[in-house]
Design an enzyme around this catalytic site. Sequence first.
Site, mmCIF file in Angstrom:
data_model
loop_
_atom_site.group_PDB
_atom_site.id
_atom_site.type_symbol
_atom_site.label_atom_id
_atom_site.label_comp_id
_atom_site.label_asym_id
_atom_site.label_seq_id
_atom_site.Cartn_x
_atom_site.Cartn_y
_atom_site.Cartn_z
ATOM 1 N N TYR A 95 25.239 23.909 70.866
ATOM 2 C CA TYR A 95 26.481 23.126 70.973
ATOM 3 C C TYR A 95 27.132 23.311 72.349
ATOM 4 O O TYR A 95 27.658 22.365 72.931
ATOM 5 C CB TYR A 95 27.434 23.485 69.836
ATOM 6 N N ASP A 141 32.780 13.870 70.573
ATOM 7 C CA ASP A 141 32.841 13.974 72.035
ATOM 8 C C ASP A 141 34.240 13.787 72.619
ATOM 9 O O ASP A 141 34.440 13.968 73.817
ATOM 10 C CB ASP A 141 31.854 12.970 72.677
ATOM 11 N N HIS A 174 34.068 14.151 61.630
ATOM 12 C CA HIS A 174 33.077 15.225 61.748
ATOM 13 C C HIS A 174 33.483 16.293 62.754
ATOM 14 O O HIS A 174 32.629 17.016 63.252
ATOM 15 C CB HIS A 174 31.705 14.630 62.130
HETATM 16 C C1 BV8 Z 1 29.507 15.911 52.631
HETATM 17 C C2 BV8 Z 1 28.481 16.815 63.302
HETATM 18 C C3 BV8 Z 1 30.412 16.670 50.573
HETATM 19 C C4 BV8 Z 1 27.473 17.779 63.801
HETATM 20 C C5 BV8 Z 1 27.390 15.323 61.688
HETATM 21 C C6 BV8 Z 1 26.056 11.091 49.550
HETATM 22 C C7 BV8 Z 1 27.403 11.443 49.460
HETATM 23 C C8 BV8 Z 1 27.886 12.575 50.089
HETATM 24 C C9 BV8 Z 1 27.014 13.369 50.855
HETATM 25 C C10 BV8 Z 1 25.686 13.019 50.955
HETATM 26 C C11 BV8 Z 1 25.201 11.892 50.307
HETATM 27 N N1 BV8 Z 1 23.891 11.803 50.575
HETATM 28 C C12 BV8 Z 1 23.501 12.821 51.384
HETATM 29 C C13 BV8 Z 1 24.579 13.588 51.614
HETATM 30 C C14 BV8 Z 1 24.558 14.792 52.442
HETATM 31 C C15 BV8 Z 1 24.810 14.526 53.924
HETATM 32 C C16 BV8 Z 1 24.140 13.294 54.446
HETATM 33 O O1 BV8 Z 1 24.760 12.239 54.576
HETATM 34 N N2 BV8 Z 1 22.867 13.391 54.794
HETATM 35 C C17 BV8 Z 1 22.174 12.246 55.341
HETATM 36 C C18 BV8 Z 1 21.374 12.662 56.579
HETATM 37 C C19 BV8 Z 1 21.292 11.671 54.254
HETATM 38 N N3 BV8 Z 1 26.233 14.455 54.178
HETATM 39 C C20 BV8 Z 1 26.939 15.603 54.356
HETATM 40 O O2 BV8 Z 1 26.453 16.702 54.236
HETATM 41 C C21 BV8 Z 1 28.401 15.439 54.719
HETATM 42 N N4 BV8 Z 1 29.217 16.267 53.879
HETATM 43 O O3 BV8 Z 1 29.012 14.955 52.135
HETATM 44 O O4 BV8 Z 1 30.415 16.749 51.964
HETATM 45 C C22 BV8 Z 1 29.349 17.653 50.175
HETATM 46 C C23 BV8 Z 1 29.653 18.996 50.263
HETATM 47 C C24 BV8 Z 1 28.671 19.911 49.852
HETATM 48 C C25 BV8 Z 1 27.425 19.476 49.394
HETATM 49 C C26 BV8 Z 1 27.123 18.097 49.363
HETATM 50 C C27 BV8 Z 1 28.096 17.175 49.765
HETATM 51 C C28 BV8 Z 1 28.669 15.910 56.138
HETATM 52 C C29 BV8 Z 1 27.997 15.008 57.128
HETATM 53 C C30 BV8 Z 1 28.435 15.390 58.565
HETATM 54 C C31 BV8 Z 1 27.259 15.911 59.322
HETATM 55 N N5 BV8 Z 1 27.638 16.138 60.719
HETATM 56 N N6 BV8 Z 1 27.794 15.575 62.937
HETATM 57 C C32 BV8 Z 1 26.835 17.306 65.077
HETATM 58 O O5 BV8 Z 1 27.155 16.222 65.561
HETATM 59 O O6 BV8 Z 1 26.007 18.070 65.608
HETATM 60 S S1 BV8 Z 1 26.579 13.897 61.334
HETATM 61 C C33 BV8 Z 1 26.030 13.127 62.722
HETATM 62 O O7 BV8 Z 1 25.430 11.892 62.281
HETATM 63 C C34 BV8 Z 1 27.095 12.717 63.702
HETATM 64 O O8 BV8 Z 1 28.427 12.955 63.291
HETATM 65 C C35 BV8 Z 1 26.872 11.235 63.814
HETATM 66 O O9 BV8 Z 1 27.999 10.556 64.146
HETATM 67 C C36 BV8 Z 1 26.421 10.927 62.442
HETATM 68 C C37 BV8 Z 1 25.870 9.589 62.226
HETATM 69 O O10 BV8 Z 1 24.967 9.290 63.282
HETATM 70 P P1 BV8 Z 1 25.313 8.011 64.197
HETATM 71 O O11 BV8 Z 1 26.592 8.271 64.884
HETATM 72 O O12 BV8 Z 1 25.223 6.796 63.362
HETATM 73 O O13 BV8 Z 1 24.174 8.077 65.287
HETATM 74 P P2 BV8 Z 1 22.691 7.509 65.147
HETATM 75 O O14 BV8 Z 1 21.907 8.045 66.290
HETATM 76 O O15 BV8 Z 1 22.194 7.728 63.754
HETATM 77 O O16 BV8 Z 1 22.846 5.920 65.325
HETATM 78 C C38 BV8 Z 1 23.306 5.406 66.553
HETATM 79 C C39 BV8 Z 1 23.560 3.924 66.341
HETATM 80 O O17 BV8 Z 1 24.144 3.385 67.534
HETATM 81 C C40 BV8 Z 1 22.311 3.108 66.076
HETATM 82 O O18 BV8 Z 1 22.557 2.210 65.032
HETATM 83 C C41 BV8 Z 1 22.081 2.322 67.388
HETATM 84 O O19 BV8 Z 1 21.519 1.063 67.177
HETATM 85 C C42 BV8 Z 1 23.484 2.183 67.878
HETATM 86 N N7 BV8 Z 1 23.633 2.038 69.326
HETATM 87 C C43 BV8 Z 1 22.986 2.720 70.291
HETATM 88 N N8 BV8 Z 1 23.456 2.327 71.498
HETATM 89 C C44 BV8 Z 1 24.412 1.385 71.270
HETATM 90 C C45 BV8 Z 1 24.541 1.213 69.880
HETATM 91 N N9 BV8 Z 1 25.408 0.342 69.329
HETATM 92 C C46 BV8 Z 1 26.179 -0.377 70.165
HETATM 93 N N10 BV8 Z 1 26.132 -0.262 71.520
HETATM 94 C C47 BV8 Z 1 25.267 0.605 72.097
HETATM 95 N N11 BV8 Z 1 25.233 0.701 73.440
#
Ligand code: BV8
Length: 261
Positions: free
Chosen positions: A75, A112, A127
């Site tokens: 980080y 950020d 987050h």
């Molecule tokens: C939780 C911080 C309750 C750290 C991050 C259902 C319900 C609840 C929970 C879950 C569920 N299913 C699964 C879960 C568990 C889990 C989860 O979602 N897992 C996923 C992977 C399946 N969720 C959790 O654990 C969350 N907590 O639910 O609490 C709980 C409590 C206990 C037990 C169970 C549940 C916590 C989630 C937070 C995780 N922390 N970040 C760090 O950053 O290091 S998440 C991380 O992913 C970032 O925050 C980020 O923002 C987030 C999402 O990613 P994106 O921002 O979308 O980035 P990505 O690269 O994926 O996509 C980029 C996009 O931009 C693309 O679409 C691309 O096309 C586009 N793009 C690119 N360039 C451009 C653009 N668009 C426009 N213009 C451009 N120029």
Amino acid sequence: MGKDNIPCSVIPQGLVETLRQARSVLVLTGAGISAESGLPTYRNAETGLWSNVHVEDLATVTGFRRNPPLVWNWYAERRVPALQALPNAGHLALAEMERRVPTFVLITQNIDGLHQRAGSLRVIELHGSLGRVKCLGYQHVFEGWPATGEDVPPRCPQCRSRLRPDVVWFGESLPQEAWSQAKQAAKRCDVFFSIGTSGMVEPAAGLLQTAERAGATIIVNNLEVEPLTSPHRYQLNEQAGELLPWLVQAVWPDSSPMVTV
Ligand code: BV8
């Protein structure tokens, strides 16, 4: 090309009118809106932050407890480019939109801090933030990062427990007040923007469905071309840093040009 060189093919006229009439706009952003500021996204196959690491080793409490120096340093290394990055025209356009729309809420998954540096006032960080650390013992929170001495991670100056980044890891609950505000805003908005997010992380991603169920117009801006699933949705696949200034200038022609600071 339209007025001010706005490519009218990009901005559907119906959308301009919808935004002009909107009383309440909710925006959810992800890593994509910071891509044009030079920060990597998460899931891009080649350049993604998570393309060559194991998320469970670096973005979970278990991973931190297993190897605190590894996680702290990962980080700390991400924090440097985040501090050096500049808000881009997409961030600035959202700050202008906040000044124009009667009720405007910006929810970000990003850690950020670029929205705040672009001038957005009401930012809900779902987050957490790379700009803060907190301790494991009593959740004491500190702005900024302490200089790293012999202890890596450093110890809390108040209770001597280990410090960690103040971000939400997988398996951790979102900040209660932030999540409550986000859910409320999603139920009340006329227009919901999803900008620069793959929509893969819950529960943040579910805000779109909450807004859609409540009757909001949905605008999705990312780079994945997906089939439209509803007449109340717009799918715009331009770079956010180009699309958003165009959109703001189309809706509010007297807005000042948005160029990266
Ligand atoms: C939780 C911080 C309750 C750290 C991050 C259902 C319900 C609840 C929970 C879950 C569920 N299913 C699964 C879960 C568990 C889990 C989860 O979602 N897992 C996923 C992977 C399946 N969720 C959790 O654990 C969350 N907590 O639910 O609490 C709980 C409590 C206990 C037990 C169970 C549940 C916590 C989630 C937070 C995780 N922390 N970040 C760090 O950053 O290091 S998440 C991380 O992913 C970032 O925050 C980020 O923002 C987030 C999402 O990613 P994106 O921002 O979308 O980035 P990505 O690269 O994926 O996509 C980029 C996009 O931009 C693309 O679409 C691309 O096309 C586009 N793009 C690119 N360039 C451009 C653009 N668009 C426009 N213009 C451009 N120029």
